[in-house]
Design an enzyme around this catalytic site. Structure first.
Site, PDB file in Angstrom:
ATOM      1  N   ASN A  10      12.144   2.367  25.683  1.00 27.76           N
ATOM      2  CA  ASN A  10      11.067   2.976  24.894  1.00 27.76           C
ATOM      3  C   ASN A  10      11.686   4.006  23.956  1.00 27.76           C
ATOM      4  O   ASN A  10      12.085   5.084  24.390  1.00 27.76           O
ATOM      5  CB  ASN A  10      10.061   3.628  25.849  1.00 27.76           C
ATOM      6  CG  ASN A  10       8.946   4.350  25.114  1.00 27.76           C
ATOM      7  OD1 ASN A  10       8.857   4.275  23.884  1.00 27.76           O
ATOM      8  ND2 ASN A  10       8.109   5.052  25.850  1.00 27.76           N
ATOM      9  N   LYS A  12      10.294   5.643  21.712  1.00 25.41           N
ATOM     10  CA  LYS A  12       9.327   6.702  21.382  1.00 25.41           C
ATOM     11  C   LYS A  12       9.324   6.973  19.878  1.00 25.41           C
ATOM     12  O   LYS A  12       9.494   6.057  19.076  1.00 25.41           O
ATOM     13  CB  LYS A  12       9.628   7.951  22.213  1.00 25.41           C
ATOM     14  CG  LYS A  12       9.692   7.633  23.710  1.00 25.41           C
ATOM     15  CD  LYS A  12       9.684   8.841  24.596  1.00 25.41           C
ATOM     16  CE  LYS A  12       9.706   8.393  26.051  1.00 25.41           C
ATOM     17  NZ  LYS A  12       9.652   9.487  26.998  1.00 25.41           N
ATOM     18  N   HIS A  96       1.029   5.167  28.265  1.00 29.35           N
ATOM     19  CA  HIS A  96       2.152   6.083  28.503  1.00 29.35           C
ATOM     20  C   HIS A  96       1.623   7.499  28.717  1.00 29.35           C
ATOM     21  O   HIS A  96       0.663   7.910  28.050  1.00 29.35           O
ATOM     22  CB  HIS A  96       3.124   6.047  27.313  1.00 29.35           C
ATOM     23  CG  HIS A  96       4.428   6.696  27.655  1.00 29.35           C
ATOM     24  ND1 HIS A  96       4.584   8.060  27.654  1.00 29.35           N
ATOM     25  CD2 HIS A  96       5.606   6.181  28.059  1.00 29.35           C
ATOM     26  CE1 HIS A  96       5.829   8.350  28.032  1.00 29.35           C
ATOM     27  NE2 HIS A  96       6.461   7.234  28.279  1.00 29.35           N
ATOM     28  N   GLU A  98       2.646  10.262  27.776  1.00 22.98           N
ATOM     29  CA  GLU A  98       2.621  11.120  26.586  1.00 22.98           C
ATOM     30  C   GLU A  98       1.319  10.941  25.815  1.00 22.98           C
ATOM     31  O   GLU A  98       0.796  11.888  25.223  1.00 22.98           O
ATOM     32  CB  GLU A  98       3.862  10.830  25.717  1.00 22.98           C
ATOM     33  CG  GLU A  98       5.114  11.450  26.336  1.00 22.98           C
ATOM     34  CD  GLU A  98       6.407  10.724  26.049  1.00 22.98           C
ATOM     35  OE1 GLU A  98       6.450   9.853  25.166  1.00 22.98           O
ATOM     36  OE2 GLU A  98       7.396  11.030  26.742  1.00 22.98           O
ATOM     37  N   GLU A 166       5.914   5.993  36.109  1.00 24.03           N
ATOM     38  CA  GLU A 166       6.669   7.039  35.423  1.00 24.03           C
ATOM     39  C   GLU A 166       6.115   8.410  35.802  1.00 24.03           C
ATOM     40  O   GLU A 166       5.137   8.873  35.185  1.00 24.03           O
ATOM     41  CB  GLU A 166       6.551   6.864  33.905  1.00 24.03           C
ATOM     42  CG  GLU A 166       7.080   5.541  33.391  1.00 24.03           C
ATOM     43  CD  GLU A 166       7.504   5.642  31.928  1.00 24.03           C
ATOM     44  OE1 GLU A 166       8.666   5.345  31.657  1.00 24.03           O
ATOM     45  OE2 GLU A 166       6.700   6.042  31.082  1.00 24.03           O
ATOM     46  N   GLY A 172      11.980  12.798  30.519  1.00 26.48           N
ATOM     47  CA  GLY A 172      12.669  13.652  29.555  1.00 26.48           C
ATOM     48  C   GLY A 172      13.158  14.974  30.125  1.00 26.48           C
ATOM     49  O   GLY A 172      13.538  15.877  29.377  1.00 26.48           O
ATOM     50  N   SER A 212      13.928   9.744  33.257  1.00 21.53           N
ATOM     51  CA  SER A 212      15.313  10.208  33.344  1.00 21.53           C
ATOM     52  C   SER A 212      16.274   9.200  33.961  1.00 21.53           C
ATOM     53  O   SER A 212      17.249   9.579  34.625  1.00 21.53           O
ATOM     54  CB  SER A 212      15.386  11.555  34.087  1.00 21.53           C
ATOM     55  OG  SER A 212      14.699  12.554  33.350  1.00 21.53           O
TER      56      SER A 212
END
Ligand code: 13P
Length: 253
Positions: A10, A12, A96, A98, A166, A172, A212
């Protein structure tokens, strides 16, 4: 059971045309296990999809990072599932964290998106995961079950769905879930699918881990029985993504 290992990258909201071309060159030159062993899917930002599609090796596939939840039309700034089909993009990442967090996408909205994308023949990487606060208060399984339920109650065919677990606290941050933590949630999700959907769907649906993942920690994670692959963020922009793809061979030993 035959769950083929799945590695998604991904990207992003990263990259320039030059950088994207460089990543594709690295991927194209890499020696990786065959398509029988691992399914590799990269997810560039929408605007780079055509250039990636024109250059990427044929054994790797492309995913969009989102799409609209219904037929396209007067929805400024959105990209429809129809457009992805038109471009020949086979996969889409939906839900996702985010987007759930920063854009307030609810589980129901994600469930609608998954349903619509599947109805057009797209394959979906559906993301679930708990925040640190939720983990610390002991409700991880409850959170991922609610997120998965919003999908499960809308669809009947799971053959084109990959679930990406996730944990938000691992994304991250460099704080990867331990193999035991990942295995525990993956096994819990599989049990949930077994109990609420069917034994067959539980056995055949791939549950991949994201947060990560890097070239150093992927092998141990890949060794967990219910970890069927990865959704990789930061490391998918780097050559170590190749090492993560190669971790698929752990399953063969
Ligand atoms: P990182 O690998 O950068 O933690 O991101 C994971 C992720 O969000 C993939 O979708």
């Amino acid at each position: 059971m035959g769950r083929k290992f799945f590695v998604g990258g991904n990207w992003k909201c990263n990259g320039t045309t030059e950088e994207v071309k460089k990543i594709v060159t690295t991927l194209n030159e890499a020696e990786v296990p065959s398509e029988d062993v691992v399914e590799v899917v990269v997810s560039p930002p929408f605007v780079f999809i055509p250039v990636v599609k024109s250059l990427l090796r044929p054994d790797f596939q492309i995913a969009a990072q989102n799409c609209w939840f219904r037929k396209g039309g007067a929805f400024t700034g959105e990209i429809s599932a129809e457009m992805l089909v038109n471009l020949g993009v086979p996969w889409v990442i939906l839900g996702h964290s985010e987007r759930r967090q920063l854009l307030s996408e609810s589980s129901e909205f994600v469930g609608e998106k998954v349903t619509y994308a599947l109805s057009l023949g797209l394959k979906v990487i559906a993301c679930v995961g708990e925040t640190l606060e939720e983990r610390e208060s002991g409700c991880t399984m409850e959170v991922v079950a609610v997120q998965t339920k919003a999908i499960a109650e809308r669809i009947s065919d799971w053959s084109n769905v990959v679930i990406a677990y996730e944990p938000v606290w691992a994304i991250g941050t460099g704080k990867v879930a331990t193999p035991a933590q990942a295995q525990e949630v993956h096994a819990g999700l599989r049990k949930w699918l077994h109990d609420k959907v069917s034994a067959e769907v539980a056995a055949s649906t791939r549950i991949i881990y994201g947060g990560s993942v890097n070239g150093a920690n992927c092998k141990e994670l890949a060794g967990q029985p219910d970890v069927d692959g990865f959704l990789v963020g930061g490391a998918s922009l780097k050559p170590e993504f190749i090492d993560i793809i190669k971790s698929a061979t752990v399953k063969k030993n």
